[in-house]
Design a protein around this motif. Structure first.
Motif, short mmCIF file in Angstrom:
data_model
loop_
_atom_site.label_atom_id
_atom_site.label_comp_id
_atom_site.label_asym_id
_atom_site.label_seq_id
_atom_site.Cartn_x
_atom_site.Cartn_y
_atom_site.Cartn_z
N LEU A 67 -24.54 -50.89 -40.72
CA LEU A 67 -24.81 -50.17 -39.48
C LEU A 67 -23.99 -50.74 -38.33
N ASP A 68 -23.91 -52.06 -38.22
CA ASP A 68 -23.11 -52.68 -37.17
C ASP A 68 -21.62 -52.33 -37.33
N ASN B 10 -21.13 -48.65 -36.26
CA ASN B 10 -21.25 -48.54 -34.81
C ASN B 10 -20.00 -49.07 -34.12
N LEU C 195 -17.06 -46.62 -34.66
CA LEU C 195 -17.15 -45.44 -33.80
C LEU C 195 -16.90 -45.78 -32.33
N GLU C 196 -17.25 -46.98 -31.93
CA GLU C 196 -17.01 -47.40 -30.55
C GLU C 196 -15.51 -47.58 -30.28
#
Length: 130
Positions: free
Chosen positions: A4-5, A8, A11-12
Motif C-alpha cells: 500500500l505504501d 501510494n 501515485l504521488e
C-alpha cells in the motif's frame, strides 16, 4: 515498505497521460511540462504539444527557466528510460513540486495525444543518459 505504501508513493510521484490531459483541461495554468530527453535532435523531432525542452544534461544551467509556482511534469522516452526520474529527484531536492509522466513520449504518442515538431537547435549531446 508494504504494498500500500509503495503504490501510494508511486501515485504521488507519477501522472498518467490520461490524467495529465484531463487535469490540464480543467486547470491549464497548473502545470509546466518539460521534455528532459537527452540525445540528438533528429531523434527528438517530436515533442508533446506545449512542452518546454530542457534536456537533463542542460538542467543545472537552465534551472531558472522552471517556475516554482507550478507543478512540474517531466518526461523522457518511455518506461525503460530513467532520465525523467533523475530530473524529478533533482528538482524535488530543490523544493519543486514534481511528477513524472508515466510512459514518457512513447505512451503519449500511443494515445494519439497532441504533439508538435521540436524547434530546438542541434545539441552537442548525442547519447540519452538513461
Amino acid at each position: 515498505m508494504n504494498a500500500l505504501d509503495y503504490f501510494n508513493a508511486r501515485l504521488e510521484g507519477t501522472i498518467s497521460p490520461m490524467d495529465y490531459q484531463r487535469s490540464k483541461e480543467m486547470d491549464p495554468e497548473k502545470y509546466f511540462l518539460v521534455d528532459v530527453r537527452n540525445g540528438p535532435n533528429h531523434v527528438k523531432n517530436v515533442i508533446i504539444k506545449d512542452a518546454y525542452v530542457i534536456p537533463e544534461q542542460e538542467l543545472k544551467n537552465r534551472l531558472s527557466e522552471i517556475p516554482k509556482d507550478k507543478e512540474i511534469i517531466v518526461y523522457c522516452w518511455d518506461v525503460w528510460c530513467n532520465t525523467a526520474a533523475k530530473v524529478a529527484k533533482f528538482l524535488l531536492e530543490r523544493d519543486y513540486k514534481v511528477k513524472e509522466l508515466t510512459g514518457g513520449i512513447s505512451a503519449w504518442k500511443e494515445m494519439n495525444f497532441p504533439v508538435s515538431e521540436s524547434i530546438q537547435k542541434d545539441s552537442p549531446i548525442d547519447h540519452c543518459g538513461c
